[in-house]
Write a protein that holds these residues in place. Structure first.
Motif, PDB file in Angstrom:
ATOM      1  N   VAL A 140     -28.704  -9.715 -21.931  1.00  0.00           N
ATOM      2  CA  VAL A 140     -27.492 -10.457 -21.561  1.00  0.00           C
ATOM      3  C   VAL A 140     -26.573  -9.518 -20.786  1.00  0.00           C
ATOM      4  O   VAL A 140     -26.367  -8.361 -21.186  1.00  0.00           O
ATOM      5  N   LEU A 141     -26.079 -10.002 -19.648  1.00  0.00           N
ATOM      6  CA  LEU A 141     -25.146  -9.225 -18.818  1.00  0.00           C
ATOM      7  C   LEU A 141     -23.731  -9.763 -18.993  1.00  0.00           C
ATOM      8  O   LEU A 141     -23.475 -10.949 -18.714  1.00  0.00           O
ATOM      9  N   ILE A 142     -22.850  -8.918 -19.498  1.00  0.00           N
ATOM     10  CA  ILE A 142     -21.431  -9.277 -19.630  1.00  0.00           C
ATOM     11  C   ILE A 142     -20.699  -8.635 -18.443  1.00  0.00           C
ATOM     12  O   ILE A 142     -20.580  -7.403 -18.360  1.00  0.00           O
ATOM     13  N   MET A 143     -20.263  -9.461 -17.500  1.00  0.00           N
ATOM     14  CA  MET A 143     -19.544  -8.943 -16.333  1.00  0.00           C
ATOM     15  C   MET A 143     -18.190  -8.406 -16.764  1.00  0.00           C
ATOM     16  O   MET A 143     -17.453  -9.072 -17.507  1.00  0.00           O
ATOM     17  N   THR A 144     -17.867  -7.202 -16.268  1.00  0.00           N
ATOM     18  CA  THR A 144     -16.565  -6.609 -16.590  1.00  0.00           C
ATOM     19  C   THR A 144     -15.663  -6.566 -15.361  1.00  0.00           C
ATOM     20  O   THR A 144     -14.684  -5.821 -15.321  1.00  0.00           O
ATOM     21  N   PHE A 154     -12.067  -2.224 -14.151  1.00  0.00           N
ATOM     22  CA  PHE A 154     -12.775  -2.606 -15.385  1.00  0.00           C
ATOM     23  C   PHE A 154     -11.908  -3.529 -16.240  1.00  0.00           C
ATOM     24  O   PHE A 154     -10.721  -3.249 -16.444  1.00  0.00           O
ATOM     25  N   MET A 155     -12.499  -4.615 -16.749  1.00  0.00           N
ATOM     26  CA  MET A 155     -11.759  -5.575 -17.589  1.00  0.00           C
ATOM     27  C   MET A 155     -12.095  -5.323 -19.054  1.00  0.00           C
ATOM     28  O   MET A 155     -13.104  -5.798 -19.583  1.00  0.00           O
ATOM     29  N   GLU A 175     -26.017  -5.601 -21.280  1.00  0.00           N
ATOM     30  CA  GLU A 175     -25.653  -4.871 -20.051  1.00  0.00           C
ATOM     31  C   GLU A 175     -24.198  -5.162 -19.688  1.00  0.00           C
ATOM     32  O   GLU A 175     -23.735  -6.315 -19.864  1.00  0.00           O
ATOM     33  N   VAL A 176     -23.519  -4.132 -19.192  1.00  0.00           N
ATOM     34  CA  VAL A 176     -22.164  -4.310 -18.664  1.00  0.00           C
ATOM     35  C   VAL A 176     -22.188  -3.903 -17.194  1.00  0.00           C
ATOM     36  O   VAL A 176     -22.977  -3.028 -16.794  1.00  0.00           O
ATOM     37  N   ASP A 177     -21.338  -4.553 -16.404  1.00  0.00           N
ATOM     38  CA  ASP A 177     -21.433  -4.400 -14.957  1.00  0.00           C
ATOM     39  C   ASP A 177     -20.081  -4.676 -14.311  1.00  0.00           C
ATOM     40  O   ASP A 177     -19.577  -5.794 -14.359  1.00  0.00           O
ATOM     41  N   GLY A 178     -19.516  -3.583 -13.728  1.00  0.00           N
ATOM     42  CA  GLY A 178     -18.256  -3.763 -12.993  1.00  0.00           C
ATOM     43  C   GLY A 178     -17.196  -2.807 -13.491  1.00  0.00           C
ATOM     44  O   GLY A 178     -16.704  -2.964 -14.616  1.00  0.00           O
ATOM     45  N   GLY A 179     -16.895  -1.831 -12.657  1.00  0.00           N
ATOM     46  CA  GLY A 179     -15.843  -0.867 -13.002  1.00  0.00           C
ATOM     47  C   GLY A 179     -16.246   0.098 -14.093  1.00  0.00           C
ATOM     48  O   GLY A 179     -15.401   0.699 -14.768  1.00  0.00           O
ATOM     49  N   VAL A 180     -17.560   0.253 -14.279  1.00  0.00           N
ATOM     50  CA  VAL A 180     -18.035   1.153 -15.353  1.00  0.00           C
ATOM     51  C   VAL A 180     -18.302   2.542 -14.776  1.00  0.00           C
ATOM     52  O   VAL A 180     -18.933   2.673 -13.726  1.00  0.00           O
ATOM     53  N   GLY A 181     -17.784   3.558 -15.477  1.00  0.00           N
ATOM     54  CA  GLY A 181     -17.982   4.940 -15.040  1.00  0.00           C
ATOM     55  C   GLY A 181     -17.524   5.876 -16.141  1.00  0.00           C
ATOM     56  O   GLY A 181     -17.285   5.416 -17.275  1.00  0.00           O
TER      57      GLY A 181
END
Ligand code: DX5
Ligand code: ZN
Length: 226
Positions: A140-144, A154-155, A175-181
Motif C-alpha cells: 500500500v502506498l500512502i502519498m505524503t 512532506f505532509m 510505502e511512503v512517497d513525497g517529500g521524504v528524505g
C-alpha cells in the motif's frame, strides 16, 4: 500479500532527475544502493502533469535487466496500461484507487500479467478506502504529497494512515512517497513505513550512497526494534 519479515527498501523516484539521461541516472541510483526504482507515470488527467509511459520503461529495461521496477501509475485508467507495462518489464504495478470502481478486477489482471500489486491513495483519501483490498495487495502506498510533482513539502498528517495500517497489518509492505528524505525519514520509520520513495532528497544529494544508506538504516533500526 504479507511478508515473513519486513525489510527496509529504498526506491528513489527518478522524476526530478535529468530525464535526458534516464538510463545513466537510474543506473547511478542502483550503483549507489537503491533497492528498486520508482517510476512515476502521469497521464495529465488524474494529475496535472505528464511524464512518460511504457515505451520509455521498455527502453530502460532493455539496459537495466535485473533491477526491480515499480511504476507509480498516476493515471485515470490504470487498467489500460497493465499489459503494456508488464510487457515493458515492470515488476510492481502501483495504481491509485480513486478513479476506478473495479479494484479487485484490476488487481487480478495485474497478477495475471506477472506483476505485484501496489494500491495507492492520495492525501485526501481515507485509509479505510484501501484497507478493504489489503488481502489482494502486495503493498500500500500512502502519498505524503498531492501527486503530480516532485519537490513538494512532506505532509506529516499522513502518518496516521501509516500507523493505522502498521498496527493492523504488521507484515504489510507500506510505502511512503513525497517529500521524504533525511529530515522526514524518522517520522516515516516511526509510523511504520518500510518502503521509502525519495526523489529530490536523493537525486540532489551530494552523496547519493550515503543518503540512501541513511534512509535504509533509519527504517531498518525501527523494524528491528519491533
Ligand atoms: C509525486 C511522485 C513522487 C515524487 C517524489 O507525484 O509520485 O514519487 O516524485 O519526489 P520528492 O521525493 O521530491 O517529493
Ligand atoms: Zn511516486
Amino acid at each position: 500479500m504479507m511478508n515473513k519479515k519486513l525489510r527496509a527498501l529504498i526506491g528513489p523516484s527518478i522524476l526530478n532527475s535529468d530525464l535526458s539521461k534516464l538510463y545513466e541516472e537510474s543506473q547511478k541510483l542502483l550503483d549507489n544502493g537503491a533497492d528498486y526504482l520508482h517510476l512515476d507515470v502521469m497521464d495529465g488527467h488524474f494529475v496535472p502533469n505528464l511524464t512518460f509511459g511504457h515505451p520509455v520503461v521498455k527502453c530502460l529495461r532493455s539496459k537495466i535487466k535485473e533491477a526491480f521496477f515499480e511504476t507509480h501509475m498516476m493515471v485515470s485508467q490504470p487498467e489500460q496500461w497493465i499489459v503494456p507495462m508488464a510487457e515493458a518489464g515492470v515488476n510492481q504495478y502501483t495504481f491509485h484507487i480513486e478513479p476506478i470502481t473495479n479494484v479487485e478486477e484490476i488487481c487480478r489482471k495485474i497478477k495475471e500479467n506477472g506483476m505485484q500489486v501496489g494500491l495507492a491513495i492520495k492525501p485526501g483519501t481515507p485509509v479505510s478506502e484501501v484497507e478493504k483490498y489489503i488481502s489482494i495487495a502486495d503493498m500500500v502506498l500512502i502519498m505524503t504529497v498531492e501527486p503530480g510533482f516532485g519537490g513538494q513539502k512532506f505532509m506529516e498528517n499522513q502518518m496516521l494512515k501509516v500507523q493505522h495500517l502498521r498496527k493492523h497489518y504488521p507484515l504489510l509492505n507500506i510505502e511512503v512517497d513525497g517529500g521524504v528524505g533525511p529530515s522526514t525519514i524518522e517520522c516515516c520509520a516511526n509510523a511504520g513505513a518500510n518502503m521509502i520513495v525519495s526523489g529530490t532528497a536523493v537525486i540532489g544529494a551530494q552523496d547519493q550512497a550515503n543518503t540512501i544508506n541513511l534512509l535504509r538504516t533509519t527504517v531498518q533500526q525501527i523494524i528491528d526494534k519491533q
